[in-house]
Scaffold this motif. Structure first.
Motif, PDB file in Angstrom:
ATOM      1  N   UNK A   4       8.363   8.046   2.430  1.00 23.50           N
ATOM      2  CA  UNK A   4       7.139   8.243   3.220  1.00 23.50           C
ATOM      3  C   UNK A   4       6.195   9.275   2.603  1.00 23.50           C
ATOM      4  N   UNK A   5       6.789  10.377   2.115  1.00 23.34           N
ATOM      5  CA  UNK A   5       5.963  11.425   1.508  1.00 23.34           C
ATOM      6  C   UNK A   5       5.368  10.937   0.197  1.00 23.34           C
ATOM      7  N   UNK A   6       6.175  10.228  -0.582  1.00 17.41           N
ATOM      8  CA  UNK A   6       5.691   9.696  -1.860  1.00 17.41           C
ATOM      9  C   UNK A   6       4.546   8.717  -1.642  1.00 17.41           C
ATOM     10  N   UNK A   7       4.629   7.947  -0.568  1.00 17.73           N
ATOM     11  CA  UNK A   7       3.561   6.984  -0.271  1.00 17.73           C
ATOM     12  C   UNK A   7       2.261   7.706   0.065  1.00 17.73           C
ATOM     13  N   UNK A  45       0.958   9.255  -3.127  1.00 21.16           N
ATOM     14  CA  UNK A  45       0.347   8.232  -3.969  1.00 21.16           C
ATOM     15  C   UNK A  45      -1.006   7.796  -3.439  1.00 21.16           C
ATOM     16  N   UNK A  46      -1.131   7.687  -2.113  1.00 15.58           N
ATOM     17  CA  UNK A  46      -2.419   7.321  -1.526  1.00 15.58           C
ATOM     18  C   UNK A  46      -3.486   8.365  -1.800  1.00 15.58           C
ATOM     19  N   UNK A  47      -3.111   9.638  -1.658  1.00 16.94           N
ATOM     20  CA  UNK A  47      -4.065  10.711  -1.933  1.00 16.94           C
ATOM     21  C   UNK A  47      -4.470  10.715  -3.405  1.00 16.94           C
ATOM     22  N   UNK A  87      -8.456   9.587  -7.717  1.00 17.50           N
ATOM     23  CA  UNK A  87      -8.841   8.938  -8.962  1.00 17.50           C
ATOM     24  C   UNK A  87      -9.977   7.944  -8.735  1.00 17.50           C
ATOM     25  N   UNK A  88      -9.960   7.269  -7.582  1.00 13.32           N
ATOM     26  CA  UNK A  88     -11.062   6.364  -7.260  1.00 13.32           C
ATOM     27  C   UNK A  88     -12.370   7.108  -7.142  1.00 13.32           C
ATOM     28  N   UNK A  91       3.307  16.319 -12.385  1.00 14.48           N
ATOM     29  CA  UNK A  91       3.040  15.618 -13.642  1.00 14.48           C
ATOM     30  C   UNK A  91       3.185  14.111 -13.493  1.00 14.48           C
ATOM     31  N   UNK A  92       3.986  13.684 -12.506  1.00 17.60           N
ATOM     32  CA  UNK A  92       4.183  12.255 -12.262  1.00 17.60           C
ATOM     33  C   UNK A  92       3.951  11.950 -10.786  1.00 17.60           C
TER      34      UNK A  92
END
Length: 261
Positions: A8-11, A14-16, A21-22, A125-126
């Motif tokens: 859940x946190x990774x999602x 990733x959304x942020x 980047x967008x 970094x990732x």
């Protein structure tokens, strides 16, 4: 265990990251190589603006605590030998005022995950199963993944790197000094009447000012992207606190009643 690796946190992380980047891609035609740095600043401003209600809640709670401080002090004198009676009387006082001693704390705790996720975008970094492309972008030729300590530990850094990172750290330290001055007697964030302040309040104000200098130290170790985030955050926080203090001046809400009936 890495908290940010939890699905859940990774999602959310990733959304942020993809949103950031967008935004960078949208700004690139106008700002070129500086688009990513501008996106960091813009995203930070959006987040801080969204958290303004939290600041308002804290300012209201601070004003209420200051207004009730003399009455709480009197209760402490009256029940100094009976802690349980003191606790009951204090809670009743706050209940009569329609508030609690912890008013303003819950909103502050709720903002922590939001701030933590945004900050993580600038230091990991990732992200989302791949390299954090943000850290490869530059500001005045300096990669956003570069830290001042890292650059110095690798030898004599390029002039551009030393100037950009050095100016950033000095700017954060300057905000720290402005915050310290603002908490001094007569400053916009100073306690108006020490006798009406909650126990330890002046010391807390001094610590808050000193913490801004700690932020400058942290900025020496984190990537440039995170340093930009820290600079915008501490500057926004200082300005917001001054404005809210003017909107909710301490010790003026409903007057100060010096005694308990």
């Amino acid at each position: 265990m890495d908290l940010f690796a939890l699905p859940p946190v990774a999602a959310v992380l990733g959304g942020a990251y993809h949103a950031l980047m967008g935004l960078s891609h949208l700004l690139e035609p106008a700002l070129g190589a500086g688009a990513a740095a501008a996106a960091v600043v813009a995203l930070t401003l959006v987040v801080r603006a969204a958290l303004v209600p939290v600041g308002v809640s804290q300012a209201r709670a601070e004003r209420t605590r200051m207004r009730l401080a003399p009455r709480v002090a009197e209760l402490q004198r009256r029940h100094r030998k009976d802690p349980e009676a003191l606790q009951r009387a204090t809670m009743q006082l706050y209940a009569d005022e329609g508030t609690t001693p912890l008013a303003g704390c819950l909103p502050m705790l709720l903002q922590a995950p939001v701030v933590g996720v945004i900050y993580a975008v600038f230091v990991h970094a990732e992200i989302a199963g791949g390299a954090n492309a943000l850290l490869g972008h530059t500001l005045f030729g300096v990669p956003l993944g570069t830290s001042l300590v890292g650059a110095l530990s690798a030898g004599v850094p390029p002039v551009a790197t030393a100037v950009v990172l050095g100016v950033l750290v000095l700017a954060i330290a300057l905000v720290g000094e402005l915050t310290r001055r603002a908490t001094l007697p007569g400053g916009p964030l100073a306690v108006p009447t020490p006798s009406a302040a909650p126990p330890g309040y002046p010391g807390i104000q001094g610590v808050l000012g000193a913490l801004q200098f700690a932020t400058a130290v942290v900025a020496c170790f984190v990537p440039l992207a995170a340093g930009l985030y820290l600079l915008v955050t501490v500057t926004w926080t200082l300005v917001q606190r001054i404005l809210l203090r003017r909107r909710f001046p301490l010790g003026t809400e409903g007057g100060v009643r010096p005694s308990i009936p």
